[in-house]
Write an enzyme that holds these catalytic residues in place. Sequence first.
Site, PDB file in Angstrom:
ATOM      1  N   CYS A 142      -2.255   8.732   3.151  1.00  0.00           N
ATOM      2  CA  CYS A 142      -2.686   8.337   2.131  1.00  0.00           C
ATOM      3  C   CYS A 142      -3.540   8.556   1.671  1.00  0.00           C
ATOM      4  CB  CYS A 142      -1.749   7.064   1.703  1.00  0.00           C
ATOM      5  SG  CYS A 142      -3.189   5.574   2.545  1.00  0.00           S
ATOM      6  N   GLU A 147       0.923  -1.014  -0.019  1.00  0.00           N
ATOM      7  CA  GLU A 147      -0.176  -0.151   0.099  1.00  0.00           C
ATOM      8  C   GLU A 147       0.824   1.527  -0.024  1.00  0.00           C
ATOM      9  OE1 GLU A 147      -1.881   2.762   1.545  1.00  0.00           O
ATOM     10  OE2 GLU A 147      -2.035   2.577   2.892  1.00  0.00           O
ATOM     11  N   SER A 150     -12.787   4.565   4.270  1.00  0.00           N
ATOM     12  CA  SER A 150     -11.648   3.231   4.549  1.00  0.00           C
ATOM     13  C   SER A 150     -13.071   3.142   5.459  1.00  0.00           C
ATOM     14  CB  SER A 150     -10.539   4.343   5.614  1.00  0.00           C
ATOM     15  OG  SER A 150      -9.683   5.191   4.473  1.00  0.00           O
TER      16      SER A 150
END
Length: 460
Positions: free
Chosen positions: A267, A233, A424
């Site tokens: 991120c 990731e 998320s």
Amino acid sequence: MGAQLDVLDPATDQVVGSVPDLGPTDALAAADAAARAQPAWAAAAPRERSAVLTRAFALMTARAEEVAQLISLENGKALPDARAEVSYAAEFLRWYAEEGVRVPGRLGRAPGGGNRILVSHRPIGVAALVTPWNFPAAMVTRKVGPALAAGCTAVLKPAEQTPLTALLLADLLREAGLPDGALGVVTTSQAAPVVDALLGHPAVRMLSFTGSTEVGKLLLRRSADRVLRTAMELGGNAPFLVLEGSDVEAALDGAMVAKMRGGGQACTAANRFYVHRSLADAFSAGLAQRMGAVVVGRGSDPATGCGPLVDTAAVDKAARLVDDAVARGARLLLGGERLEGPGCFYPPTVLTDVPDGAAVLAEEVFAPVAPVVVVDDDEQAVALANDTEHGLVAYVYAGELGRALRVAERLEAGMVAVNRGLVSDPAAPFGGTKESGLGREGSAEGLLEYLETTYTAVDW
């Protein structure tokens, strides 16, 4: 006592604790211990492994405020963000406690009719896990949860800046009943030689890494020497599209979440704002007003909405990107000046009229800096959004859902948030395309990363 690694509070630059500064020999010893523990852990009933993760979830939930305070102390994150991270992180333990008892299999008949095809899964072995500083709890549980649920043991190398949270989580897992050796934690300032040693250990069969694309490429090359399974990731450069006809206030609500969670040090943070010309002035002014109202300060202060950046290098990078944009003709609506005093602070900053070629549009910012670019139509917005080597996440706001979904399908990203600023979720597959990574974390896909697929031909 051996070498010690000091942990600093980025709000004050003061030492808040010390941990052992371990080296390659210690990493190999941890891998040896994980290798010894792995057969018994793999042989344990899935429900037994599930029970350990369930107890760890309960312990983490019961001690949520302690974990949040520790995250805020060593990471600098504002307490509301730290508390949200703890809840998110704990959920990975619960999710994989439930998912680990549902490992799929398949039995079918060969097309020729001569035999049966039996497909099953088994743990890959010892996993090396490398986590970043920006989510010191969630990145640990997002890797440790599926690894343990799958029957793997692991060696964790947390970020140098935030080892205290990782050590606390390992203690909670041991208290929950995790066997000795099943999870080793190697705290170190020698990341490269430690990880290199782990990747060379014969029992290590998997590397899961979250971090920069540059480091990820190096680790992929090293992993190729032993043909290791890798889950990567890597970096992001998330576009945030506000299409014609969007509800500006709703888009601003989402923008504040997507940009300011963790002070922009994620991120998944919105990095580039592409706004239709008819909405650009209202959106830019509204964003500047909202970001300007955020209190900057030490993360543990209850009034703080934006804590410090992780270190002085992060502040230098943010200043460089903003200065470059202004030099190229961008206008500052908010911020843009370093803050005086101790600590690694950079103020919330909004830039408009950001031209092509500005570094702030090409590099991952990792700071509370929002560059706004005006676009004339959806085609231009999509083209600019895809004009990057990264493809982790994208955000789309549109007044009409069908339009938003049509645009979302054209975006080169592993994840797209439509009319919301948060993407998320432990139950959803997290990962990117292009140079943003390989594999997925979370959901059922995250468990499969730690499993080998075995085919058995059976005469019936």
